[in-house]
Design a protein around this motif. Structure first.
Motif, PDB file in Angstrom:
ATOM      1  N   UNK A  32       0.851  -1.183   0.000  1.00 29.11           N
ATOM      2  CA  UNK A  32       0.000   0.000   0.000  1.00 29.11           C
ATOM      3  C   UNK A  32       0.894   1.242   0.000  1.00 29.11           C
ATOM      4  N   UNK A  33       0.290   2.395  -0.295  1.00 27.21           N
ATOM      5  CA  UNK A  33       1.035   3.642  -0.222  1.00 27.21           C
ATOM      6  C   UNK A  33       1.503   3.898   1.206  1.00 27.21           C
ATOM      7  N   UNK A  34       2.669   4.518   1.319  1.00 26.82           N
ATOM      8  CA  UNK A  34       3.257   4.802   2.624  1.00 26.82           C
ATOM      9  C   UNK A  34       3.465   6.307   2.776  1.00 26.82           C
ATOM     10  N   UNK A  35       2.918   6.874   3.851  1.00 29.05           N
ATOM     11  CA  UNK A  35       3.063   8.308   4.121  1.00 29.05           C
ATOM     12  C   UNK A  35       4.387   8.584   4.837  1.00 29.05           C
ATOM     13  N   UNK A  36       5.468   8.191   4.198  1.00 31.43           N
ATOM     14  CA  UNK A  36       6.771   8.234   4.864  1.00 31.43           C
ATOM     15  C   UNK A  36       7.744   9.216   4.227  1.00 31.43           C
ATOM     16  N   UNK A  61       1.385  15.198  -1.532  1.00 37.01           N
ATOM     17  CA  UNK A  61       1.115  14.196  -0.508  1.00 37.01           C
ATOM     18  C   UNK A  61       2.401  13.600   0.045  1.00 37.01           C
ATOM     19  N   UNK A  62       2.308  13.104   1.272  1.00 35.30           N
ATOM     20  CA  UNK A  62       3.477  12.543   1.948  1.00 35.30           C
ATOM     21  C   UNK A  62       3.844  11.151   1.442  1.00 35.30           C
ATOM     22  N   UNK A 111      -7.706   7.046  -1.049  1.00 32.78           N
ATOM     23  CA  UNK A 111      -7.307   8.437  -0.846  1.00 32.78           C
ATOM     24  C   UNK A 111      -7.509   8.882   0.598  1.00 32.78           C
ATOM     25  N   UNK A 112      -8.466   8.289   1.286  1.00 29.87           N
ATOM     26  CA  UNK A 112      -8.831   8.765   2.623  1.00 29.87           C
ATOM     27  C   UNK A 112      -7.734   8.545   3.660  1.00 29.87           C
ATOM     28  N   UNK A 113      -6.760   7.681   3.364  1.00 31.23           N
ATOM     29  CA  UNK A 113      -5.694   7.406   4.332  1.00 31.23           C
ATOM     30  C   UNK A 113      -4.411   8.183   4.026  1.00 31.23           C
TER      31      UNK A 113
END
Length: 378
Positions: A32-36, A61-62, A111-113
């Motif tokens: 999954x996408x990672x907000x890192x 986005x992060x 998108x919500x996360x």
């Protein structure tokens, strides 16, 4: 009231290029996408090489990192520049448990996360665009080509729209969205145009028309800064370039080199034809719009409109003739091999086709992400 605002164009003495290559960050385990991104940029700031910070940029986005070249003479220089930054970022990404994902959209992320990168510019964009702005889980490749006089810029932008479907079909890499196959080769192209200043450019011919347009946009509060005009192909006055933002995200160095070489040749071809006194061909906006949709929907199988007489042709057949016509320019620009490699994309299958094939084989969208990540090593 006269809202015209003079816009200086910082002309480029030579047709140099610059490239921006966007990647998503995906978790090594879940895919999954990672907000890192914040952790990644913290590590970048600690590097001994200060130039790395100039080449590795944040985005909306992060979950995103963007690699940016300096001013390059040709495709080979641009790819070498990006490869150096890529090696740095991949090393850091590996340390923090993420991989780089090069495609126009992620197959199943929600998108919500996703988390917003801090900054007034980004917060204001989301505040204004709301649901559509939050949906922008999209990644692309932008190519700048230097232009030596502002009066050439808008004729080149307008004429380059004739080659829009070729570039989109070749790069299309966003067939899946939120766990579903959209039926499109490039869902990214359809998504991004929902933002109020994005999509196809107006077909201006005179710089004064562009100045009047920008003046109206600023006077009415539609934009505050020139870079908020997010057209698929746009002037970049501060850099002295035409910026081509058509392409979806790209997963391999070889395909990126081919696309950059093709774009460089296309722009220089139009520039030289203007120097020779030619009036560049343009098509009506409704034909350009239809071509964009056809390329987004059907990719390399699109039947495109080729001229103002509404003649039609399979995009790959037209591409073959285009590559032959541009070969002498590629020699001048030292990108003969890169341009020739473009012909292999339809043979190998576009990214959107490879993704669908992987899903057909596995029934697993995690496997699709794996395949895109792995392609970066090709």
């Amino acid at each position: 009231m006269n809202n015209v605002r003079p816009i200086e164009f910082n002309s480029s003495p030579k047709p140099t290029i610059g490239v921006e290559w966007e990647f998503a960050l995906v978790d090594k385990e879940s895919r999954d996408l990672s907000n890192s991104a914040a952790r990644l940029f913290e590590r970048v700031s600690e590097l001994d090489n200060p130039s790395s910070g100039d080449r590795i940029h944040k985005e909306l986005l992060r979950n995103t990192v963007e690699l940016v070249t300096g001013i390059c003479r040709n495709t080979g220089e641009a790819i070498a520049d990006l490869s150096e930054s890529l090696a740095v970022v991949r090393g850091i990404a590996d340390d923090i448990g993420v991989d780089l994902f090069g495609a126009g959209t992620h197959p199943f992320a929600q998108w919500s996360t996703q988390q917003l990168t801090p900054g007034h510019r980004y917060a204001e964009l989301i505040e204004r665009t709301q649901w559509w702005g939050r949906q922008m889980l999209i990644w692309g490749v932008h190519v700048h080509v230097g232009i030596n006089h502002r009066d050439k810029v808008l004729p080149i932008v307008s004429s380059l729209l004739n080659q829009y479907p070729h570039l989109l079909a070749l790069s299309a890499s966003s067939p899946m969205w939120s766990g579903q196959d959209t039926g499109y080769a490039s869902n990214r192209a359809m998504m991004f145009q929902q933002l109020p200043t994005a999509g196809l450019p107006f077909q201006f011919q005179q710089w004064s028309e562009f100045e009047a347009f920008v003046g109206d946009q600023m006077h009415t509060g539609i934009i505050e800064h020139l870079n908020e005009i997010r057209w698929d192909i746009r002037p970049s006055p501060n850099l002295g370039t035409v910026e081509i933002r058509v392409c979806d995200g790209v997963s391999t160095i070889a395909e990126l080199a081919g696309l950059v070489g093709l774009i460089h040749c296309l722009v220089v071809d139009l520039d030289r034809r203007l120097d020779a006194g030619e009036q560049l061909p343009v098509m009506a906006p409704w034909l350009v719009q239809e071509n964009k949709w056809r390329a987004a929907r059907y990719g390399l199988d699109a039947i495109i409109i080729t001229d103002s007489d509404c003649n039609e042709r399979l995009v790959t057949d037209d591409l073959t003739d285009m590559l032959t016509r541009l070969a002498p320019i590629a020699k001048d620009l030292d990108c003969v091999d890169e341009l020739a490699s473009v012909a292999q994309i339809p043979v190998r299958g576009g990214s959107y086709q490879r993704q669908r094939q992987k899903f057909a084989e596995t029934g697993d969208m995690v496997a699709v992400v794996d395949s895109i990540v792995t392609e970066l090593d090709r």
